[in-house]
Scaffold this motif. Sequence first.
Motif, PDB file in Angstrom:
ATOM      1  N   GLN A 156       6.908  15.410 -48.947  1.00  0.00           N
ATOM      2  CA  GLN A 156       5.744  16.205 -48.568  1.00  0.00           C
ATOM      3  C   GLN A 156       6.180  17.494 -47.899  1.00  0.00           C
ATOM      4  O   GLN A 156       7.045  17.495 -47.021  1.00  0.00           O
ATOM      5  CB  GLN A 156       4.867  15.393 -47.602  1.00  0.00           C
ATOM      6  CG  GLN A 156       3.487  15.987 -47.344  1.00  0.00           C
ATOM      7  CD  GLN A 156       2.604  15.028 -46.574  1.00  0.00           C
ATOM      8  OE1 GLN A 156       3.036  13.948 -46.170  1.00  0.00           O
ATOM      9  NE2 GLN A 156       1.366  15.413 -46.359  1.00  0.00           N
ATOM     10  N   LEU A 157       5.574  18.613 -48.320  1.00  0.00           N
ATOM     11  CA  LEU A 157       5.870  19.920 -47.738  1.00  0.00           C
ATOM     12  C   LEU A 157       4.563  20.640 -47.445  1.00  0.00           C
ATOM     13  O   LEU A 157       3.681  20.708 -48.306  1.00  0.00           O
ATOM     14  CB  LEU A 157       6.714  20.764 -48.693  1.00  0.00           C
ATOM     15  CG  LEU A 157       7.030  22.186 -48.234  1.00  0.00           C
ATOM     16  CD1 LEU A 157       8.031  22.157 -47.095  1.00  0.00           C
ATOM     17  CD2 LEU A 157       7.572  23.034 -49.381  1.00  0.00           C
ATOM     18  N   GLU A 158       4.438  21.154 -46.212  1.00  0.00           N
ATOM     19  CA  GLU A 158       3.254  21.925 -45.847  1.00  0.00           C
ATOM     20  C   GLU A 158       3.657  23.130 -45.014  1.00  0.00           C
ATOM     21  O   GLU A 158       4.683  23.107 -44.322  1.00  0.00           O
ATOM     22  CB  GLU A 158       2.259  21.054 -45.067  1.00  0.00           C
ATOM     23  CG  GLU A 158       1.696  19.900 -45.875  1.00  0.00           C
ATOM     24  CD  GLU A 158       0.498  19.248 -45.205  1.00  0.00           C
ATOM     25  OE1 GLU A 158      -0.084  19.877 -44.307  1.00  0.00           O
ATOM     26  OE2 GLU A 158       0.166  18.111 -45.596  1.00  0.00           O
ATOM     27  N   ILE A 159       2.839  24.164 -45.081  1.00  0.00           N
ATOM     28  CA  ILE A 159       3.061  25.374 -44.288  1.00  0.00           C
ATOM     29  C   ILE A 159       1.870  25.555 -43.361  1.00  0.00           C
ATOM     30  O   ILE A 159       0.720  25.547 -43.800  1.00  0.00           O
ATOM     31  CB  ILE A 159       3.230  26.614 -45.191  1.00  0.00           C
ATOM     32  CG1 ILE A 159       4.422  26.434 -46.134  1.00  0.00           C
ATOM     33  CG2 ILE A 159       3.420  27.870 -44.343  1.00  0.00           C
ATOM     34  CD1 ILE A 159       4.584  27.560 -47.136  1.00  0.00           C
ATOM     35  N   HIS A 160       2.159  25.704 -42.066  1.00  0.00           N
ATOM     36  CA  HIS A 160       1.100  25.824 -41.067  1.00  0.00           C
ATOM     37  C   HIS A 160       1.426  26.926 -40.079  1.00  0.00           C
ATOM     38  O   HIS A 160       2.598  27.188 -39.787  1.00  0.00           O
ATOM     39  CB  HIS A 160       0.949  24.517 -40.271  1.00  0.00           C
ATOM     40  CG  HIS A 160       0.519  23.353 -41.080  1.00  0.00           C
ATOM     41  ND1 HIS A 160      -0.799  23.041 -41.292  1.00  0.00           N
ATOM     42  CD2 HIS A 160       1.241  22.397 -41.741  1.00  0.00           C
ATOM     43  CE1 HIS A 160      -0.887  21.946 -42.042  1.00  0.00           C
ATOM     44  NE2 HIS A 160       0.339  21.539 -42.323  1.00  0.00           N
ATOM     45  N   ALA A 161       0.397  27.550 -39.541  1.00  0.00           N
ATOM     46  CA  ALA A 161       0.573  28.399 -38.372  1.00  0.00           C
ATOM     47  C   ALA A 161       0.787  27.495 -37.167  1.00  0.00           C
ATOM     48  O   ALA A 161       0.102  26.493 -37.001  1.00  0.00           O
ATOM     49  CB  ALA A 161      -0.651  29.286 -38.167  1.00  0.00           C
ATOM     50  N   GLY A 162       1.771  27.841 -36.338  1.00  0.00           N
ATOM     51  CA  GLY A 162       2.083  27.010 -35.184  1.00  0.00           C
ATOM     52  C   GLY A 162       2.560  27.854 -34.016  1.00  0.00           C
ATOM     53  O   GLY A 162       2.231  29.030 -33.894  1.00  0.00           O
ATOM     54  N   GLY A 163       3.360  27.226 -33.165  1.00  0.00           N
ATOM     55  CA  GLY A 163       3.782  27.866 -31.927  1.00  0.00           C
ATOM     56  C   GLY A 163       2.881  27.430 -30.795  1.00  0.00           C
ATOM     57  O   GLY A 163       1.680  27.227 -30.968  1.00  0.00           O
ATOM     58  N   CYS A 164       3.446  27.278 -29.596  1.00  0.00           N
ATOM     59  CA  CYS A 164       2.705  26.713 -28.467  1.00  0.00           C
ATOM     60  C   CYS A 164       1.408  27.450 -28.174  1.00  0.00           C
ATOM     61  O   CYS A 164       0.358  26.823 -27.976  1.00  0.00           O
ATOM     62  CB  CYS A 164       3.573  26.719 -27.212  1.00  0.00           C
ATOM     63  SG  CYS A 164       5.148  25.877 -27.367  1.00  0.00           S
TER      64      CYS A 164
END
Length: 313
Positions: free
Chosen positions: A32-40
């Motif tokens: 499974q591969l996904e791309i998400h906006a993240g960061g604390c």
Amino acid sequence: MDVLSLGIFVVDVLGRPIDRFPEKGKLELFDQLEIHAGGCANNTAIALSRLGVSVGAMGKIGNDHFGDLVLQHLTENRVDTAGIQRDATANTSFTFVAIASDGERSFCHYIGANGELNEDALNWDIIKTAKILHIAGALVMPKFDGQPMANVLKKAKSFGITTSLDTAWDATGKWLKTLEPCLPFVDIFLPSLTEAEHLTGTSELREISKFLRNYGISTIGIKMGERGSYVSTTEEELFVPAYSVNVVDATGAGDAYVAGFLAGTVKGWDLKKTTELASATGAACVTAIGTTAGIQNLEETMKIHLSKKGEFQ
């Protein structure tokens, strides 16, 4: 606004399950591969918005497609992006997250635009509108960590703004040397147990709290993952167990916990109810892949608490 989330914004590429890394020149497959906006700062802002809190974001992203993704995701989640700057010299910060079968994660990180955030770049017209200034991702912003961050926290307090701080893993190993100038100007400090151990030199919860309290911090919360959290103020202390849910991906759970805690604080809830909301928000986060996909509105999040509280009586 209720909360301004200032700090790191990252694009996370998540692979799952990855239980081992290939040897040099070799290949391993994952499903499974996904791309998400993240960061604390991103994760906390979005979770706060889902919980019904008025929230803004402040930090730096690159002038690239990943930066577009971060902005789009914040906007779609009703986060005010007026404080987000686009840097022409660095790409958007990036993390590859390898998620093991048990939900634990390993990270490979490129600092990028987060490394360009500095004291002079901040918009105080925006900061002064916030009830709480939350700095998310301390120790991985090399031009902002240390004295510059301390200056901002001190100035925020002079405007009557409540200050909140969350840390990231310090790959430089400096820990307290970097963070110490900031601590006297922090009202709410919510590190993980591992981070707190590195900062204080002890793993005993009351000793950690005592060490940090010496700097004048009024509310200290130690996040312990599946072991729950320990929270203390000058007047009380409590331990809230983690809620038992189906763990899919623990990425962002600490940021979600922080969002729940700040949401309860903004709403004027007592410490116990605030910490229960924090734990429920963290639990919601781990039920889906990605840092914010599992987080719902306040009513749905509190259902986790209501459905699980009997387990701990």
